[in-house]
Scaffold this active site. Structure first.
Site, PDB file in Angstrom:
ATOM      1  N   THR A 128      31.559  28.772   3.374  1.00  0.00           N
ATOM      2  CA  THR A 128      31.122  28.824   1.714  1.00  0.00           C
ATOM      3  C   THR A 128      31.840  29.929   0.704  1.00  0.00           C
ATOM      4  OG1 THR A 128      29.093  29.627   0.907  1.00  0.00           O
ATOM      5  CG2 THR A 128      29.549  30.594   2.800  1.00  0.00           C
ATOM      6  N   GLU A 130      30.527  32.271  -0.664  1.00  0.00           N
ATOM      7  CA  GLU A 130      29.884  33.296  -0.558  1.00  0.00           C
ATOM      8  C   GLU A 130      30.633  34.352   0.372  1.00  0.00           C
ATOM      9  OE1 GLU A 130      26.688  34.772  -1.720  1.00  0.00           O
ATOM     10  OE2 GLU A 130      27.129  33.330  -3.216  1.00  0.00           O
ATOM     11  N   TYR A 156      23.668  36.386   4.598  1.00  0.00           N
ATOM     12  CA  TYR A 156      23.932  35.074   4.581  1.00  0.00           C
ATOM     13  C   TYR A 156      25.679  34.992   4.787  1.00  0.00           C
ATOM     14  CZ  TYR A 156      25.479  30.432   2.889  1.00  0.00           C
ATOM     15  OH  TYR A 156      25.875  29.133   2.891  1.00  0.00           O
ATOM     16  N   LYS A 160      27.983  33.731   7.805  1.00  0.00           N
ATOM     17  CA  LYS A 160      28.924  32.593   7.812  1.00  0.00           C
ATOM     18  C   LYS A 160      30.455  32.933   7.775  1.00  0.00           C
ATOM     19  CE  LYS A 160      26.825  28.606   6.071  1.00  0.00           C
ATOM     20  NZ  LYS A 160      26.975  27.462   6.508  1.00  0.00           N
TER      21      LYS A 160
HETATM   22  P1  NAP Z   1      19.896  23.040   3.002  1.00  0.00           P
HETATM   23  O1  NAP Z   1      19.513  22.099   2.063  1.00  0.00           O
HETATM   24  O2  NAP Z   1      19.356  24.556   2.715  1.00  0.00           O
HETATM   25  O3  NAP Z   1      19.865  22.639   4.392  1.00  0.00           O
HETATM   26  C1  NAP Z   1      19.787  23.332   5.626  1.00  0.00           C
HETATM   27  C2  NAP Z   1      19.502  22.201   6.737  1.00  0.00           C
HETATM   28  O4  NAP Z   1      19.628  23.440   7.905  1.00  0.00           O
HETATM   29  C3  NAP Z   1      18.106  21.945   6.811  1.00  0.00           C
HETATM   30  O5  NAP Z   1      18.448  20.663   7.109  1.00  0.00           O
HETATM   31  C4  NAP Z   1      17.368  22.835   7.774  1.00  0.00           C
HETATM   32  O6  NAP Z   1      16.474  21.982   8.456  1.00  0.00           O
HETATM   33  C5  NAP Z   1      18.420  23.152   8.875  1.00  0.00           C
HETATM   34  N1  NAP Z   1      18.372  24.223   9.613  1.00  0.00           N
HETATM   35  C6  NAP Z   1      17.713  25.497   9.171  1.00  0.00           C
HETATM   36  N2  NAP Z   1      17.710  26.261  10.433  1.00  0.00           N
HETATM   37  C7  NAP Z   1      18.136  25.343  11.454  1.00  0.00           C
HETATM   38  C8  NAP Z   1      18.027  25.564  12.916  1.00  0.00           C
HETATM   39  N3  NAP Z   1      17.620  26.689  13.504  1.00  0.00           N
HETATM   40  N4  NAP Z   1      18.286  24.459  13.586  1.00  0.00           N
HETATM   41  C9  NAP Z   1      18.917  23.302  13.034  1.00  0.00           C
HETATM   42  N5  NAP Z   1      18.897  23.223  11.737  1.00  0.00           N
HETATM   43  C10 NAP Z   1      18.264  24.184  10.934  1.00  0.00           C
HETATM   44  O7  NAP Z   1      21.492  23.256   2.795  1.00  0.00           O
HETATM   45  P2  NAP Z   1      22.607  22.531   2.214  1.00  0.00           P
HETATM   46  O8  NAP Z   1      22.509  22.652   0.633  1.00  0.00           O
HETATM   47  O9  NAP Z   1      22.588  21.061   2.415  1.00  0.00           O
HETATM   48  O10 NAP Z   1      24.045  23.001   2.598  1.00  0.00           O
HETATM   49  C11 NAP Z   1      24.482  22.509   3.983  1.00  0.00           C
HETATM   50  C12 NAP Z   1      25.335  23.635   4.609  1.00  0.00           C
HETATM   51  O11 NAP Z   1      26.464  23.888   3.617  1.00  0.00           O
HETATM   52  C13 NAP Z   1      24.653  24.759   4.832  1.00  0.00           C
HETATM   53  O12 NAP Z   1      25.282  25.419   6.181  1.00  0.00           O
HETATM   54  C14 NAP Z   1      24.825  25.594   3.817  1.00  0.00           C
HETATM   55  O13 NAP Z   1      24.900  27.097   4.041  1.00  0.00           O
HETATM   56  C15 NAP Z   1      26.236  25.292   3.456  1.00  0.00           C
HETATM   57  N6  NAP Z   1      26.849  25.358   1.938  1.00  0.00           N
HETATM   58  C16 NAP Z   1      26.028  25.050   1.038  1.00  0.00           C
HETATM   59  C17 NAP Z   1      26.481  25.149  -0.329  1.00  0.00           C
HETATM   60  C18 NAP Z   1      25.810  24.406  -1.496  1.00  0.00           C
HETATM   61  O14 NAP Z   1      26.114  24.811  -2.683  1.00  0.00           O
HETATM   62  N7  NAP Z   1      24.650  23.735  -1.210  1.00  0.00           N
HETATM   63  C19 NAP Z   1      27.884  25.629  -0.594  1.00  0.00           C
HETATM   64  C20 NAP Z   1      28.517  26.194   0.583  1.00  0.00           C
HETATM   65  C21 NAP Z   1      28.334  25.993   1.830  1.00  0.00           C
HETATM   66  P3  NAP Z   1      15.072  22.110   8.188  1.00  0.00           P
HETATM   67  O15 NAP Z   1      14.577  20.953   7.387  1.00  0.00           O
HETATM   68  O16 NAP Z   1      14.225  22.008   9.605  1.00  0.00           O
HETATM   69  O17 NAP Z   1      14.571  23.471   7.520  1.00  0.00           O
HETATM   70  O1  F7E Z   2      21.583  31.348  -6.794  1.00  0.00           O
HETATM   71  C1  F7E Z   2      20.654  33.786  -9.492  1.00  0.00           C
HETATM   72  C2  F7E Z   2      20.974  34.303  -8.167  1.00  0.00           C
HETATM   73  O2  F7E Z   2      20.100  30.693  -5.093  1.00  0.00           O
HETATM   74  C3  F7E Z   2      22.557  31.436  -7.651  1.00  0.00           C
HETATM   75  C4  F7E Z   2      23.447  28.285  -1.401  1.00  0.00           C
HETATM   76  O3  F7E Z   2      23.684  26.983  -1.226  1.00  0.00           O
HETATM   77  O4  F7E Z   2      25.543  28.474  -2.915  1.00  0.00           O
HETATM   78  C5  F7E Z   2      24.150  28.739  -3.077  1.00  0.00           C
HETATM   79  O5  F7E Z   2      23.905  30.213  -2.975  1.00  0.00           O
HETATM   80  C6  F7E Z   2      22.488  32.599  -8.760  1.00  0.00           C
HETATM   81  C7  F7E Z   2      22.472  33.814  -7.981  1.00  0.00           C
HETATM   82  O6  F7E Z   2      22.584  29.999  -5.061  1.00  0.00           O
HETATM   83  C8  F7E Z   2      16.975  33.002  -9.665  1.00  0.00           C
HETATM   84  O7  F7E Z   2      20.762  35.722  -8.062  1.00  0.00           O
HETATM   85  C9  F7E Z   2      18.519  33.974 -10.814  1.00  0.00           C
HETATM   86  O8  F7E Z   2      23.257  34.560  -8.787  1.00  0.00           O
HETATM   87  O9  F7E Z   2      20.820  28.849  -6.523  1.00  0.00           O
HETATM   88  P1  F7E Z   2      21.301  30.161  -5.900  1.00  0.00           P
HETATM   89  P2  F7E Z   2      23.558  30.915  -4.336  1.00  0.00           P
HETATM   90  O10 F7E Z   2      23.090  32.415  -4.056  1.00  0.00           O
HETATM   91  O11 F7E Z   2      24.707  30.924  -5.280  1.00  0.00           O
HETATM   92  C10 F7E Z   2      26.433  29.200  -2.069  1.00  0.00           C
HETATM   93  C11 F7E Z   2      27.856  28.703  -2.217  1.00  0.00           C
HETATM   94  C12 F7E Z   2      25.903  28.837  -0.597  1.00  0.00           C
HETATM   95  O12 F7E Z   2      26.651  28.756   0.302  1.00  0.00           O
HETATM   96  C13 F7E Z   2      24.334  28.847  -0.443  1.00  0.00           C
HETATM   97  O13 F7E Z   2      23.908  28.299   0.812  1.00  0.00           O
HETATM   98  O14 F7E Z   2      21.301  32.344  -9.404  1.00  0.00           O
HETATM   99  N1  F7E Z   2      19.088  33.523  -9.694  1.00  0.00           N
HETATM  100  N2  F7E Z   2      17.175  33.642 -10.616  1.00  0.00           N
HETATM  101  C14 F7E Z   2      18.313  32.813  -9.048  1.00  0.00           C
HETATM  102  N3  F7E Z   2      18.464  32.262  -7.949  1.00  0.00           N
HETATM  103  C15 F7E Z   2      17.396  31.740  -7.239  1.00  0.00           C
HETATM  104  N4  F7E Z   2      17.678  31.067  -5.905  1.00  0.00           N
HETATM  105  N5  F7E Z   2      16.017  31.749  -7.931  1.00  0.00           N
HETATM  106  C16 F7E Z   2      15.908  32.252  -8.925  1.00  0.00           C
HETATM  107  O15 F7E Z   2      14.878  32.306  -9.390  1.00  0.00           O
END
Ligand code: NAP
Ligand code: F7E
Length: 329
Positions: A128, A130, A156, A160
């Site tokens: 990620t 992050e 987190y 990662k």
């Molecule tokens: P998400 O919607 O939060 O899904 C996370 C998944 O992980 C869910 O299916 C959850 O299952 C499962 N999980 C959590 N704890 C677990 C455990 N102990 N054992 C097995 N499964 C578990 O995440 P996403 O947005 O699809 O992202 C997919 C991956 O890419 C993640 O690793 C995330 O960190 C990474 N990532 C995401 C983004 C983004 O912008 N979306 C960017 C960069 C990297 P449950 O339903 O059981 O909770």
């Molecule tokens: O926050 C701000 C918060 O939680 C984005 C994950 O998929 O992308 C995601 O992480 C921004 C941050 O995503 C609220 O402080 C303000 O600056 O939607 P977010 P994230 O933290 O960027 C990365 C690439 C991953 O890998 C992660 O798994 O929005 N913010 N107000 C808020 N964020 C949340 N959630 N809720 C608020 O009310």
């Protein structure tokens, strides 16, 4: 008829798991999804939405369950998407985050290696943006790429980074095909409502429907490189089809603030000034913030031929329209 490939996807109930499972199914794969918990509430919906999927029980913190899942499914490709993925939540649950998002990666790698599949199974690790942290001292003008410095700003991000390096270590130590996608934020209709984009589009639709008056948010200045999840899972699949394992950044190359997201989202329902609808609540602020993320996807574009299709206004619009449609608006 030629036999399709077999894929095992962890994190199947998540946003990316859903998009990726559909892509793999359309490509002719036999798709298995790892699901945790003895009564996962998302199981029924998933089985209804994807009747072709085979769910196998397992938890990233339970190595035995992963060995069993890998043995049962015998995958050609394993996509490790499971994680504690919410940055704010990771500050409140840092030990769990380390166990799942960090050490869980090691458990997946060992399940493949110990079952004798080090040469057979190609692995995708969900790294990620992050890991970069968005701090001034290491922020390249043209955006973070595969050689940029890491400085994670949350439990987190730190977990990662362990997952990223242990994945690379298994690539180097055992010659395993382990590829790391360093993905910048990607969103869409399947995004959980706990993330800021979907929280906003969900609330905008409810405000339009008269179901709520305001939305509570944390800091509004942070900027993110926001793309569409459907485009990004295409990139994951391309990485695993590449001839060698490597690291690839996927991003749009643009960065936008939460305020800009609010402006476009409220414009979809004909509201020019969102300020009267937004209440700032410190509960949604983080102990350390990632101020700005901007990615440089040049390597993935050149080597994999990957290109995102959905732009920022298109992303916001499709998310709001989806949430309006859910309310029959
Ligand atoms: P998400 O919607 O939060 O899904 C996370 C998944 O992980 C869910 O299916 C959850 O299952 C499962 N999980 C959590 N704890 C677990 C455990 N102990 N054992 C097995 N499964 C578990 O995440 P996403 O947005 O699809 O992202 C997919 C991956 O890419 C993640 O690793 C995330 O960190 C990474 N990532 C995401 C983004 C983004 O912008 N979306 C960017 C960069 C990297 P449950 O339903 O059981 O909770
Ligand atoms: O926050 C701000 C918060 O939680 C984005 C994950 O998929 O992308 C995601 O992480 C921004 C941050 O995503 C609220 O402080 C303000 O600056 O939607 P977010 P994230 O933290 O960027 C990365 C690439 C991953 O890998 C992660 O798994 O929005 N913010 N107000 C808020 N964020 C949340 N959630 N809720 C608020 O009310």
């Amino acid at each position: 008829m030629p036999q399709g490939k077999v894929a095992l996807v962890t994190g199947i109930t998540g946003q990316d798991g859903g998009h990726l499972a559909e892509l793999l199914h359309n490509e002719g794969y036999e798709v298995h999804g790892l699901i945790r918990g003895q009564s996962n509430p998302r199981r029924v919906a998933l089985e209804a939405e994807m009747p072709w999927i085979n769910l196998v029980e397992g938890d990233l913190t339970d190595p035995t369950s992963l060995i069993r899942a890998v043995d049962l499914t015998d995958p050609d490709e394993l996509y490790n998407l499971a994680a504690v993925s919410h940055v704010g939540y990771s500050f409140k649950n840092p030990t769990l985050t380390a166990d799942v998002t960090g050490k869980g990666v090691l458990n997946v790698l060992e399940a493949v290696r110990l079952t004798g599949r080090a040469e057979k199974t190609r692995i995708y690790q969900a790294s990620t943006s992050e890991m970069f942290g968005g701090l001034d001292y290491n922020r390249p003008g043209q955006g973070y790429d595969e050689s940029s410095l890491f400085h994670p700003r949350s439990p987190y991000g730190v977990a990662k980074l362990y997952g990223h390096w242990i994945a690379k270590n298994y690539r180097e130590s055992y010659g395993m095909f382990v590829t790391c996608g360093i993905l910048f934020n990607h969103e869409g209709e399947r995004r959980g409502v706990e993330f800021v984009t979907r929280k906003i589009t969900h609330a905008v639709a409810r405000i339009k429907a008269g179901l709520q008056d305001t939305i509570e948010l944390g800091d509004l200045w942070p900027k993110r490189d926001w793309g569409y999840a459907g485009d990004f899972v295409r990139g994951m699949h391309l990485m695993v089809q590449h001839d060698v394992p490597d690291d690839f950044v996927l991003a749009t190359g643009e960065t936008h603030s939460i305020e800009e997201f609010l402006t476009l989202a409220f414009a979809e329902i004909g509201v020019d000034d969102w300020r009267p609808y937004v209440v700032q609540n410190p509960a949604f602020m983080r102990p350390a913030e990632v101020d700005i993320l901007l990615g440089n996807p040049a390597k993935a574009e050149k080597v994999l031929g990957w290109k995102r299709e959905v732009d920022f206004p298109g992303l916001v619009s499709r998310m709001v329209r989806h949430d309006l449609a859910l309310l029959d608006l």
